[in-house]
Design a protein around this motif. Structure first.
Motif, PDB file in Angstrom:
ATOM      1  N   ARG A   1      -9.332   0.264  -0.365  1.00 11.48           N
ATOM      2  CA  ARG A   1      -8.739  -1.020  -0.767  1.00 11.48           C
ATOM      3  C   ARG A   1      -7.265  -0.859  -1.122  1.00 11.48           C
ATOM      4  O   ARG A   1      -6.451  -1.722  -0.821  1.00 11.48           O
ATOM      5  N   SER A   2      -6.908   0.248  -1.767  1.00 10.72           N
ATOM      6  CA  SER A   2      -5.488   0.497  -2.085  1.00 10.72           C
ATOM      7  C   SER A   2      -4.665   0.633  -0.812  1.00 10.72           C
ATOM      8  O   SER A   2      -3.556   0.105  -0.720  1.00 10.72           O
ATOM      9  N   TRP A   3      -5.210   1.343   0.158  1.00 11.52           N
ATOM     10  CA  TRP A   3      -4.510   1.494   1.441  1.00 11.52           C
ATOM     11  C   TRP A   3      -4.367   0.145   2.131  1.00 11.52           C
ATOM     12  O   TRP A   3      -3.290  -0.174   2.650  1.00 11.52           O
ATOM     13  N   LEU A   4      -5.444  -0.673   2.137  1.00 10.35           N
ATOM     14  CA  LEU A   4      -5.370  -2.011   2.736  1.00 10.35           C
ATOM     15  C   LEU A   4      -4.344  -2.883   2.017  1.00 10.35           C
ATOM     16  O   LEU A   4      -3.612  -3.639   2.647  1.00 10.35           O
ATOM     17  N   PHE A   5      -4.304  -2.768   0.690  1.00  9.49           N
ATOM     18  CA  PHE A   5      -3.329  -3.546  -0.070  1.00  9.49           C
ATOM     19  C   PHE A   5      -1.911  -3.182   0.366  1.00  9.49           C
ATOM     20  O   PHE A   5      -1.093  -4.047   0.667  1.00  9.49           O
ATOM     21  N   GLN A   6      -1.612  -1.893   0.364  1.00 10.18           N
ATOM     22  CA  GLN A   6      -0.259  -1.455   0.709  1.00 10.18           C
ATOM     23  C   GLN A   6       0.115  -1.906   2.113  1.00 10.18           C
ATOM     24  O   GLN A   6       1.236  -2.359   2.351  1.00 10.18           O
ATOM     25  N   ARG A   7      -0.819  -1.812   3.028  1.00 12.48           N
ATOM     26  CA  ARG A   7      -0.575  -2.249   4.403  1.00 12.48           C
ATOM     27  C   ARG A   7      -0.304  -3.749   4.467  1.00 12.48           C
ATOM     28  O   ARG A   7       0.635  -4.195   5.125  1.00 12.48           O
ATOM     29  N   SER A   8      -1.101  -4.548   3.765  1.00 11.78           N
ATOM     30  CA  SER A   8      -0.934  -6.005   3.765  1.00 11.78           C
ATOM     31  C   SER A   8       0.386  -6.415   3.113  1.00 11.78           C
ATOM     32  O   SER A   8       1.114  -7.250   3.653  1.00 11.78           O
TER      33      SER A   8
END
Length: 167
Positions: A32-39
């Motif tokens: 989820r942290s990786w998805l957040f940073q990407r978004s």
């Protein structure tokens, strides 16, 4: 099987179980942290490039119409001529509200159209919410401030900028 091989096999199985347990425990949060940073990075890239329609795609669905209207009525067409840079400075998970991340964003503003001379800076404290599948930007729950010389930001809730009748 001799005792030495049994001991090695037991150690390997224990290590694998530990790794699987760690992945099950920490994996979803890291993902989820990786998805957040990407978004967040993609949204900022779109904003810097002037693609406001794509930016509004990151906004929570119930706020999208309001944000689209605000973008059309309050944001100058040539705003990117004065926006020198826009980047994610840091982010932090909300300790009191699971599924919420606060992103600190820094913008450098130019003094002239297309210029590279920095005239000022601004900060955003953007509230992002996990909806169970993806991160969504809570525009109304986010804050903005001019970059203060004193070091103390004067945060203004972005939702206070919305003065549309049907809100």
């Amino acid at each position: 099987m001799d005792d030495n091989r049994r001991g090695n096999l037991a150690a390997i199985i224990t290590l694998l179980l530990f790794l699987l347990g760690s992945a099950a425990f920490f994996g979803p949060g890291l993902y989820r942290s990786w998805l957040f940073q990407r978004s967040c990075d993609a949204m900022l890239t779109d904003a810097l490039a002037g693609r406001l329609q794509q930016v509004s795609g990151y906004v929570q669905p119930q706020q999208k119409l309001l944000v689209d209207t605000l973008f059309q009525t309050a944001v100058p067409q040539n705003y990117t001529d004065y926006l020198h840079s826009l980047k994610l400075s840091s982010f932090e998970k909300d300790k009191t509200e699971p599924g919420v991340i606060w992103a600190m964003v820094t913008a450098k503003l130019s003094s002239s159209e297309g210029g590279s001379e920095t005239a000022g800076m601004a900060q955003g404290k953007l509230r992002w919410v996990w909806n169970g599948r993806k991160w969504e930007w809570d525009f109304e729950g986010s804050y903005g401030s001019e970059f203060p010389v004193s070091g103390q930001a004067n945060w203004v809730r972005l939702g206070d900028f919305i003065t549309i009748e049907d809100h």
